[in-house]
Design an enzyme around this catalytic site. Structure first.
Site, PDB file in Angstrom:
ATOM      1  N   HIS A   1       0.807  -1.215   0.000  1.00 36.58           N
ATOM      2  CA  HIS A   1       0.000   0.000   0.000  1.00 36.58           C
ATOM      3  C   HIS A   1       0.843   1.270   0.000  1.00 36.58           C
ATOM      4  O   HIS A   1       0.316   2.380  -0.081  1.00 36.58           O
ATOM      5  CB  HIS A   1      -0.929  -0.018   1.223  1.00 36.58           C
ATOM      6  CG  HIS A   1      -2.104   0.875   1.107  1.00 36.58           C
ATOM      7  ND1 HIS A   1      -2.389   1.859   2.011  1.00 36.58           N
ATOM      8  CD2 HIS A   1      -3.084   0.950   0.171  1.00 36.58           C
ATOM      9  CE1 HIS A   1      -3.495   2.498   1.657  1.00 36.58           C
ATOM     10  NE2 HIS A   1      -3.930   1.962   0.543  1.00 36.58           N
TER      11      HIS A   1
ATOM     12  N   HIS B   1      -8.922  11.113   0.005  1.00 38.30           N
ATOM     13  CA  HIS B   1      -8.193   9.852  -0.034  1.00 38.30           C
ATOM     14  C   HIS B   1      -6.898   9.999   0.756  1.00 38.30           C
ATOM     15  O   HIS B   1      -6.175   9.032   0.987  1.00 38.30           O
ATOM     16  CB  HIS B   1      -7.903   9.436  -1.484  1.00 38.30           C
ATOM     17  CG  HIS B   1      -7.385   8.043  -1.615  1.00 38.30           C
ATOM     18  ND1 HIS B   1      -6.057   7.758  -1.829  1.00 38.30           N
ATOM     19  CD2 HIS B   1      -8.019   6.842  -1.561  1.00 38.30           C
ATOM     20  CE1 HIS B   1      -5.884   6.442  -1.908  1.00 38.30           C
ATOM     21  NE2 HIS B   1      -7.057   5.866  -1.744  1.00 38.30           N
TER      22      HIS B   1
ATOM     23  N   LYS C   1      -4.624  10.554   4.139  1.00 34.85           N
ATOM     24  CA  LYS C   1      -4.704  10.033   5.500  1.00 34.85           C
ATOM     25  C   LYS C   1      -3.777  10.880   6.374  1.00 34.85           C
ATOM     26  O   LYS C   1      -2.584  11.001   6.080  1.00 34.85           O
ATOM     27  CB  LYS C   1      -4.269   8.578   5.590  1.00 34.85           C
ATOM     28  CG  LYS C   1      -5.175   7.595   4.850  1.00 34.85           C
ATOM     29  CD  LYS C   1      -4.778   7.443   3.416  1.00 34.85           C
ATOM     30  CE  LYS C   1      -5.604   6.369   2.737  1.00 34.85           C
ATOM     31  NZ  LYS C   1      -5.556   6.472   1.263  1.00 34.85           N
TER      32      LYS C   1
END
Length: 659
Positions: free
Chosen positions: A315, A545, A547
Site C-alpha cells: 500500500h 483519499h 490520511k
C-alpha cells in the site's frame, strides 16, 4: 420489503456476485447515528454466493475490511487494463476510465469502485414521483436507519418486493404484464456526460509553488472544478515529473494501483522513455496482466514486493527520482491512476533536491538530524529485492542532511524485542516519546485521525483502538501515563451527505469502502466520527483519499505533531500486538512522514488559517481540513458503500444503487 444487493463484476460478464442477508436471525441495533437492522446468518461470516466457482473469505485490507471474492482459478487484482477485455479488480477503490473509452478499456477496482464505475456508466436518476407521506416516511426510515432485509430469491423473474430507485415496486412477471423498457439505455455513461473526465483548464498545469519558500514541503494535489485560488500552491503529478524539478534519468514508482499507460503519459515527452521501475504487490495472474500492460513500454520494469502474511498488501505510495542534478524522494497518498489526481483530496511530501556527496566522503555521511537516510535505506532493504539494490546505493551516494521529517513505515512481519519499534504505530510511539515533550493541560489536547477506509476494530474500543492505537497517539515525551482523563480521540470520516454533495457525487463513495458487514460489528466506533469539512483549503467537496493524524491544542490553533501517510485506520496497516504484548504483527507495506516541531526549532506548529492561495510569507502548518472537526449530527451517518441511497439525489441528480 426485501432488498438484495448485487455487485456485477465486469471481469466475468455472466457472473453476478451478491451479498445476501439470511432471514434466520435479524439483528436490530440502536446507535446515536441511526437504527441499523440487518439480517445475519448463524455465524458472523457472510453467506457465500451460490455460484460453485466462487470462493469467499474475509480479508482486512488498507482500504477496507470486506469480502474478497475470487474465482478458484483466478486472482482478483488491482491491475488497470487498457488493452484487454478482462479488467481486473482488487480491494482499493480506483477509477481510470479513458476519454472516449472502448469497451475493452474500462478499468475496475474494488467492489466499491466497481459499483461507482457502474453508477457512472449508467447513472440512476433521482425520481421523486411525489410519494405519499406514508411512503415517504417509510423510505426515509429504511434508508436513514440503514435497514436491510434479506431475500432468498435472486431470479430476474422474481422481483417481488424489490425496491427500485423511484420507490415503486417491481411486480412479478405475468402473462398480462407488458415488459417494461428500461430508461437506462438513453442515460449518459457517467455523471459528467459521455465521458467521465472533464478537461483541465488551460492554466491548470502551471506550477505555482516556490520550493525555496516552503518550510514544511507538504502539499495538496490540484483538484479539477475548484476556483483557481485553491489550486495555487497545490501540485499535480505532471508538475512533479516535469523538468522544473530536475533533469530526470531514472525513477521508481511504489504504489498499490497502477494504470501504466496513464502513468507513462504523465512524464513529459523528453523523459517518457527514461527507465521506470514499478514496485507492486501483485501475484500470479494479476502480476502477469500488470506486466502485459507494460508490453508497449520497453523502459518499464517491475519489482514484486514480498507479501508473506495473509491479506497483506503493498500500500506504500512513493517516488524515487534520480536526476542529473541529484536525487529526490516523494511520499504521497495517491494511486497511480487518473481518478486519484482528479477530484479527490490527496497529500504529499516532496523532499529537497539532494546533491551527490563530494568524492572522498564516506557513504554514512549526508545523514539528517532525523536519520531519514538510515531509515529510508532500512525500509528499502526490508523488501529483500535485488531490483532495489542499485537504488539503495544511489541513496548512500547522496546528501540527505537537509531533511526535517521522520520516516514512518510498515513492512510485513512479526517482530519481537527492539524490532517491535521499527514499524507501524509502535515506531510512531517511539518517536513521539523521544522527540516531543509533555505540554501543560495535556489531557485537553485531542488526537485527530483522518482516513478513507476502516478495518475491523473489534467488539469495543479496548480491543485495539484504545489499548494500542490511542495509547500511541497520546504519547508526548518520556513522562508516564497521565493520571487524568484520557484525551479525546476525534476521527474524521465522510458522512453520507459529504459524499452526496461532493464534486463526484455518490461515485466518490467508491473510494471510501467501509462496508455494512464491517460497520454493523462496530457501531460503538461511530460515536467518534466527525464530518469532512475543508473550507480552509476549498476542498469540502473533494472527498479525501489523504490520511492524516495529529495532536491539536484545546483551541485547535497549534499542533504538537502532524503525520501524513498511506495508513488507514487498520490493524493491517499499523500493526497489532500479540503474545501478551511481546510481539507485533504487521501485514502490509505502508509509508508516511512525521512532522515534529523540534525538527523545525519550534515548540509547536501554528495552524495556518487560510491555506490557499499559498502565501510565501506564511509560517503556519497547512492542515488539509477545518479545525475543530464537527461531530456527526443525529442525522449524519458514515458513508457505507454497499447499501443504496435513493432518498436524495447527488450533485449530478443521481442516486446510489449498488446492484
Amino acid at each position: 420489503m426485501s432488498i438484495v444487493l448485487h455487485v456485477k463484476v465486469h471481469t466475468f460478464p455472466s457472473l453476478l456476485l451478491e451479498t445476501q442477508y439470511s432471514r434466520r436471525q435479524k439483528m436490530s441495533q440502536q446507535s446515536a447515528h441511526g437504527r441499523w437492522t440487518v439480517s445475519s446468518s448463524d455465524d458472523d461470516d457472510d453467506v457465500p454466493p451460490r455460484s460453485s466457482n466462487i470462493k469467499t473469505e474475509r480479508v482486512e485490507t488498507p482500504e477496507q475490511d470486506t469480502i474478497k471474492t475470487e474465482p478458484v482459478t483466478r486472482k482478483i487484482a488491482c491491475v488497470f487494463q487498457s488493452n484487454t477485455d478482462t479488467p481486473d479488480v482488487k480491494s482499493e477503490p480506483s477509477l481510470a476510465v479513458k476519454k472516449e473509452p472502448k469497451p475493452s478499456a474500462l478499468v475496475m477496482g474494488s467492489e466499491a469502485r466497481q459499483t461507482a464505475h457502474a453508477n457512472q456508466q449508467q447513472p440512476v436518476k433521482y425520481e421523486n414521483n411525489n410519494p405519499s407521506p406514508a411512503a415517504k416516511r417509510k423510505r426515509e426510515t429504511e434508508e436513514a436507519g440503514w435497514a436491510l432485509s434479506s431475500s432468498d430469491d435472486d431470479n430476474d423473474n422474481n422481483h417481488k418486493d424489490r425496491v427500485i430507485p423511484s420507490g415503486q415496486k417491481i411486480q412479478p412477471k405475468t402473462q398480462s404484464s407488458p415488459k417494461r423498457v428500461k430508461k437506462e439505455v438513453a442515460r449518459p455513461p457517467s455523471p459528467h456526460g459521455r465521458t467521465y473526465y472533464i478537461d483541465e483548464p488551460a492554466d491548470y498545469f502551471e506550477t505555482s509553488i516556490n520550493e525555496e519558500a516552503e518550510t514544511y514541503r507538504f502539499y495538496l494535489n490540484k483538484v479539477v472544478g475548484l476556483d483557481k485560488k485553491y489550486n495555487t500552491g497545490a501540485i499535480h503529478i505532471r508538475e512533479i515529473l516535469s523538468p522544473m524539478f530536475g533533469t530526470l534519468k531514472e525513477s521508481v514508482q511504489f504504489n498499490y494501483c497502477f494504470d501504466i499507460p496513464w502513468m507513462v503519459e504523465q512524464y513529459p515527452p523528453e523523459f517518457r522513455d527514461k527507465p521506470v521501475l514499478i514496485v507492486h504487490g501483485e501475484k500470479r495472474e494479476s502480476k502477469a496482466r500488470l506486466i502485459q500492460q507494460a508490453q508497449p513500454y520497453a523502459h518499464v520494469r517491475f519489482c514484486q514486493a514480498k507479501l508473506d502474511i495473509a491479506f497483506g498488501t503493498h500500500h506504500t505510495k512513493m517516488m524515487l527520482l534520480w536526476y542529473v542534478e541529484g536525487f529526490r524522494v516523494i511520499i504521497l497518498t495517491s494511486n497511480m491512476i487518473r481518478a486519484d489526481w482528479y477530484q479527490k483530496t490527496q497529500g504529499m511530501w516532496i523532499s529537497p533536491l539532494y546533491p551527490v556527496l563530494p568524492e572522498g566522503r564516506p557513504e554514512t555521511a549526508g545523514e539528517s538530524p532525523t536519520f531519514f537516510k538510515r531509515d529510508l535505506i532500512e525500509y528499502l532493504q526490508a523488501y529483500r529485492a535485488p531490483e532495489l539494490r542499485e537504488w539503495i546505493q544511489r541513496i548512500r551516494e547522496h546528501d540527505l542532511s537537509d531533511t526535517s521529517v521522520y520516516l514512518i513505515g510498515s513492512t510485513p512481519g512479526r517482530y519481537v524485542g527492539a524490532d517491535m519499534e521499527k514499524w507501524g504505530h509502535l515506531r510512531l510511539r517511539k518517536l513521539l516519546r523521544e522527540h516531543t515533550k509533555p505540554v501543560p493541560n495535556e489531557e485537553a489536547w485531542p488526537v485527530i485521525g483522518q482516513f478513507s477506509s476502516i478495518g475491523s476494530m473489534g467488539l469495543d474500543k479496548t480491543k485495539w483502538l484504545a489499548a494500542e492505537f490511542q495509547h500511541t497517539l497520546t504519547t508526548l515525551g518520556k513522562g508516564g501515563k497521565s493520571v487524568g482523563p484520557e484525551p479525546q480521540m476525534l476521527l474524521v470520516y465522510p458522512s453520507v451527505d459529504n459524499v452526496r454533495t461532493s464534486l463526484e457525487g455518490y461515485p466518490a463513495g467508491g473510494s471510501l469502502p467501509y462496508s455494512i458487514q464491517t460497520a454493523q460489528r462496530q457501531l460503538w466506533l461511530h460515536s467518534f466520527f466527525h464530518r469532512w469539512e475543508a473550507e480552509a483549503t476549498g476542498r469540502s467537496h473533494a472527498m479525501p483519499h489523504i490520511k492524516t493524524y495529529m495532536r491539536a491544542s484545546p483551541d485547535f490553533t497549534q499542533l504538537a505533531w502532524f503525520l501524513v501517510t498511506s495508513s488507514n485506520l487498520s490493524k493491517a496497516a499499523w500493526g497489532g500486538l500479540e503474545k501478551n504484548n511481546t510481539q507485533v504483527m504487521v501485514r502490509s507495506y505502508e509509508l508516511g512522514v512525521l512532522f515534529l516541531p523540534s525538527a523545525f526549532n519550534l515548540s509547536t506548529f501554528r495552524v495556518q488559517k487560510n491555506v490557499f492561495p499559498a502565501d510565501e510569507g506564511s509560517s503556519g502548518f497547512p492542515v488539509p481540513f477545518d479545525l475543530p472537526p464537527q461531530r456527526y449530527s443525529s442525522k449524519d451517518q458514515p458513508w457505507i458503500w454497499n447499501i443504496p441511497y435513493t432518498q436524495s439525489p447527488d450533485t449530478h441528480g443521481n442516486v446510489w444503487v449498488p446492484s
